[in-house]
Scaffold this motif. Structure first.
Motif, mmCIF file in Angstrom:
data_model
loop_
_atom_site.group_PDB
_atom_site.id
_atom_site.type_symbol
_atom_site.label_atom_id
_atom_site.label_comp_id
_atom_site.label_asym_id
_atom_site.label_seq_id
_atom_site.Cartn_x
_atom_site.Cartn_y
_atom_site.Cartn_z
ATOM 1 N N GLN A 132 0.814 -1.206 0.000
ATOM 2 C CA GLN A 132 0.000 0.000 0.000
ATOM 3 C C GLN A 132 0.851 1.260 0.000
ATOM 4 O O GLN A 132 2.044 1.232 0.295
ATOM 5 N N VAL A 133 0.173 2.362 -0.336
ATOM 6 C CA VAL A 133 0.757 3.698 -0.250
ATOM 7 C C VAL A 133 -0.118 4.521 0.679
ATOM 8 O O VAL A 133 -1.351 4.532 0.535
ATOM 9 N N LEU A 134 0.494 5.185 1.641
ATOM 10 C CA LEU A 134 -0.207 6.098 2.538
ATOM 11 C C LEU A 134 0.333 7.504 2.314
ATOM 12 O O LEU A 134 1.549 7.696 2.233
ATOM 13 N N VAL A 135 -0.563 8.471 2.197
ATOM 14 C CA VAL A 135 -0.138 9.859 2.060
ATOM 15 C C VAL A 135 -0.920 10.723 3.046
ATOM 16 O O VAL A 135 -2.095 10.460 3.323
ATOM 17 N N GLY A 136 -0.240 11.714 3.591
ATOM 18 C CA GLY A 136 -0.874 12.673 4.478
ATOM 19 C C GLY A 136 -0.783 14.064 3.889
ATOM 20 O O GLY A 136 0.305 14.516 3.520
ATOM 21 N N VAL A 137 -1.925 14.730 3.779
ATOM 22 C CA VAL A 137 -1.985 16.055 3.174
ATOM 23 C C VAL A 137 -2.655 17.010 4.157
ATOM 24 O O VAL A 137 -3.714 16.699 4.714
ATOM 25 N N SER A 138 -2.031 18.163 4.382
ATOM 26 C CA SER A 138 -2.646 19.201 5.203
ATOM 27 C C SER A 138 -3.231 20.279 4.307
ATOM 28 O O SER A 138 -2.724 20.551 3.218
ATOM 29 N N VAL A 139 -4.316 20.862 4.772
ATOM 30 C CA VAL A 139 -4.968 21.966 4.061
ATOM 31 C C VAL A 139 -5.158 23.108 5.042
ATOM 32 O O VAL A 139 -5.795 22.926 6.090
ATOM 33 N N GLU A 149 -13.223 19.894 2.250
ATOM 34 C CA GLU A 149 -12.689 18.543 2.393
ATOM 35 C C GLU A 149 -12.335 18.093 0.986
ATOM 36 O O GLU A 149 -12.320 18.903 0.059
ATOM 37 N N PHE A 150 -12.023 16.812 0.817
ATOM 38 C CA PHE A 150 -11.634 16.345 -0.508
ATOM 39 C C PHE A 150 -12.763 15.568 -1.161
ATOM 40 O O PHE A 150 -13.579 14.928 -0.491
ATOM 41 N N GLY A 151 -12.802 15.660 -2.487
ATOM 42 C CA GLY A 151 -13.808 14.940 -3.254
ATOM 43 C C GLY A 151 -13.623 13.437 -3.147
ATOM 44 O O GLY A 151 -12.611 12.947 -2.639
ATOM 45 N N PRO A 152 -14.600 12.662 -3.642
ATOM 46 C CA PRO A 152 -14.611 11.213 -3.430
ATOM 47 C C PRO A 152 -13.696 10.419 -4.349
ATOM 48 O O PRO A 152 -13.642 9.204 -4.226
ATOM 49 N N ASP A 153 -12.980 11.072 -5.245
ATOM 50 C CA ASP A 153 -12.188 10.324 -6.218
ATOM 51 C C ASP A 153 -10.722 10.740 -6.230
ATOM 52 O O ASP A 153 -10.214 11.222 -7.248
ATOM 53 N N PRO A 154 -10.000 10.555 -5.121
ATOM 54 C CA PRO A 154 -8.555 10.807 -5.187
ATOM 55 C C PRO A 154 -7.914 9.796 -6.116
ATOM 56 O O PRO A 154 -8.335 8.637 -6.175
ATOM 57 N N THR A 155 -6.901 10.221 -6.849
ATOM 58 C CA THR A 155 -6.242 9.300 -7.771
ATOM 59 C C THR A 155 -4.743 9.300 -7.510
ATOM 60 O O THR A 155 -4.142 10.336 -7.216
ATOM 61 N N LEU A 156 -4.161 8.118 -7.618
ATOM 62 C CA LEU A 156 -2.720 7.959 -7.499
ATOM 63 C C LEU A 156 -2.257 7.110 -8.664
ATOM 64 O O LEU A 156 -2.727 5.986 -8.859
ATOM 65 N N LEU A 199 -0.171 12.215 -7.444
ATOM 66 C CA LEU A 199 -1.387 12.247 -6.638
ATOM 67 C C LEU A 199 -2.242 13.430 -7.074
ATOM 68 O O LEU A 199 -1.748 14.562 -7.136
ATOM 69 N N THR A 200 -3.501 13.179 -7.385
ATOM 70 C CA THR A 200 -4.414 14.249 -7.792
ATOM 71 C C THR A 200 -5.596 14.277 -6.841
ATOM 72 O O THR A 200 -6.264 13.252 -6.620
ATOM 73 N N LEU A 201 -5.860 15.458 -6.281
ATOM 74 C CA LEU A 201 -6.931 15.638 -5.309
ATOM 75 C C LEU A 201 -7.818 16.796 -5.740
ATOM 76 O O LEU A 201 -7.338 17.798 -6.275
ATOM 77 N N GLU A 202 -9.089 16.641 -5.456
ATOM 78 C CA GLU A 202 -10.054 17.682 -5.800
ATOM 79 C C GLU A 202 -10.702 18.193 -4.522
ATOM 80 O O GLU A 202 -11.250 17.414 -3.730
ATOM 81 N N LEU A 203 -10.625 19.508 -4.314
ATOM 82 C CA LEU A 203 -11.252 20.113 -3.149
ATOM 83 C C LEU A 203 -12.759 20.207 -3.356
ATOM 84 O O LEU A 203 -13.248 20.404 -4.465
ATOM 85 N N ALA A 204 -13.489 20.092 -2.250
ATOM 86 C CA ALA A 204 -14.944 20.198 -2.292
ATOM 87 C C ALA A 204 -15.409 20.928 -1.038
ATOM 88 O O ALA A 204 -14.760 20.862 0.016
#
Length: 359
Positions: A132-139, A149-156, A199-204
């Motif tokens: 597995q891959v674990l990532v921690g992101v602060s906002v 928060e983040f959208g439901p489809d994070p992609t790696l 890593l691609t993240l979408e804010l919501a």
């Protein structure tokens, strides 16, 4: 009891979650976050607008009918984190789970920063092993900005082409700061060495602000474009991968352990079940490794009449597994055509030698 996607939580894991949730009084931000998420969930269910979950597992098997399990496996941890004692943006999330805590203890700290509108995102932690891959992101939210928060489809994505799918995401709010932890499962185990990721993240808009509205003095903030982080992670040697393809039959059902892999943070396996057709079939059991007994979680991947494929995993692993991995499925639970609950007793036991297995 089951998690938000219907996956049963073991009694041990449930105790740990409840212990973390009620360890102390929730923060004001935590209470607001919980109230908003609960209210939003109720409103969405009443409106009938809950969007279907995306596919979690990307095995790309040539079978005609795929299940769509909930992408964020342990969404309950969002509520747990919001009520736990604040000892950092990530600690309330990872502390209840041994494998996640280990990953964050060993994680690299890339410190990559991206600015999107009034939001400052930092890739704080990165951990990768065979499984597995674990990532921690602060906002950090700018003054007056809508809570996010983040959208439901994070992609790696992995540069070598190994698909990675999310299996959990969890956030912890504290004032204008949020800590988020994401977990991804590679389609095939990672080989040791350096891997490049995107890593691609979408804010919501947060569930709280979407339902209740922003705090006084703030207005809704247009969400910026998705944010992308490019980073490298080192997969340490020591993972063990085996392909036993061992079949065991009991109570008219044949179970085949098609593969298994052991890493410091997790044990994974791929289990095929064939037998009389049942709806909502779910295997329950445990793993024995290095003298420890670890509860198994099962994610449905592919189903056909009379045939099911499951992704098995534990929430802890082993640095240097020795001797034998034992995977025991005690029972299969499901429902018949009349919707009655059916429990098929096993056991189905797989003993897999690890000596000489692939690193």
């Amino acid at each position: 009891m089951a998690g938000s996607n219907g996956v049963p939580l073991s009694a041990t894991r449930l105790d740990a979650l409840l212990g973390a949730a009620f360890a102390s009084e929730p923060t004001v931000a935590g209470l607001a976050h919980m109230d908003g998420r609960v209210a939003a969930a109720i409103a969405l269910r009443r409106a009938g607008s809950v969007r279907p979950a995306r596919r979690v597992l990307g095995w790309r098997l040539p079978l005609p009918r795929r299940l769509r399990p909930v992408a964020l496996l342990l969404a309950a941890f969002v509520l747990v984190g919001a009520g736990a004692a604040y000892v950092g943006l990530f600690e309330p999330i990872v502390a209840p789970v041994e494998g996640w805590q280990l990953g964050f203890d060993r994680a690299a700290q890339p410190g990559i920063v991206q600015v999107a509108g009034p939001y400052r995102l930092t890739l704080e932690r990165v951990y990768a092993d065979t499984n597995q891959v674990l990532v921690g992101v602060s906002v950090i939210e700018g003054a007056g900005a809508t809570h996010v928060e983040f959208g439901p489809d994070p992609t790696l994505s992995e540069a070598g082409g190994i698909p990675c799918d999310p299996y959990f995401a969890s956030g912890y709010p504290n004032g204008n700061a949020n800590g988020w932890v994401f977990g991804f499962l590679p389609e095939t185990p990672f080989a040791p060495g350096r891997h490049e990721f995107t890593l691609t993240l979408e804010l919501a808009v947060s569930a709280h602000d979407a339902y209740v509205g922003p705090s006084p003095g703030a207005t809704f903030t247009p969400m910026p474009a998705p944010v992308t982080f490019h980073f490298a992670a080192d997969v340490a040697p020591g993972g063990v991968v085996v392909t036993p393809r061992t079949a065991v039959t009991a109570s008219a059902y044949t179970l085949t352990l098609e593969s298994a892999s052991v890493s410091p943070s997790m044990v994974r396996g791929r289990l095929k079940v064939t037998g009389p057709d049942l709806a909502n079939l779910y295997p329950s059991g445990f793993v024995t490794l290095d003298g420890r007994t670890l509860p198994l979680q099962a994610l449905p991947a592919v189903a056909d009449p009379g045939s099911w494929l499951f992704e098995l995993n534990t929430l802890a692993g082993s640095d240097h597994p020795t001797d034998t991995l034992v995977v025991r499925i005690d029972a299969l639970s499901g429902s018949g055509t009349d919707h009655t609950v059916i429990r098929v007793e096993g056991p189905w036991t797989f003993s897999v030698p690890l000596t000489g297995a692939a690193p």
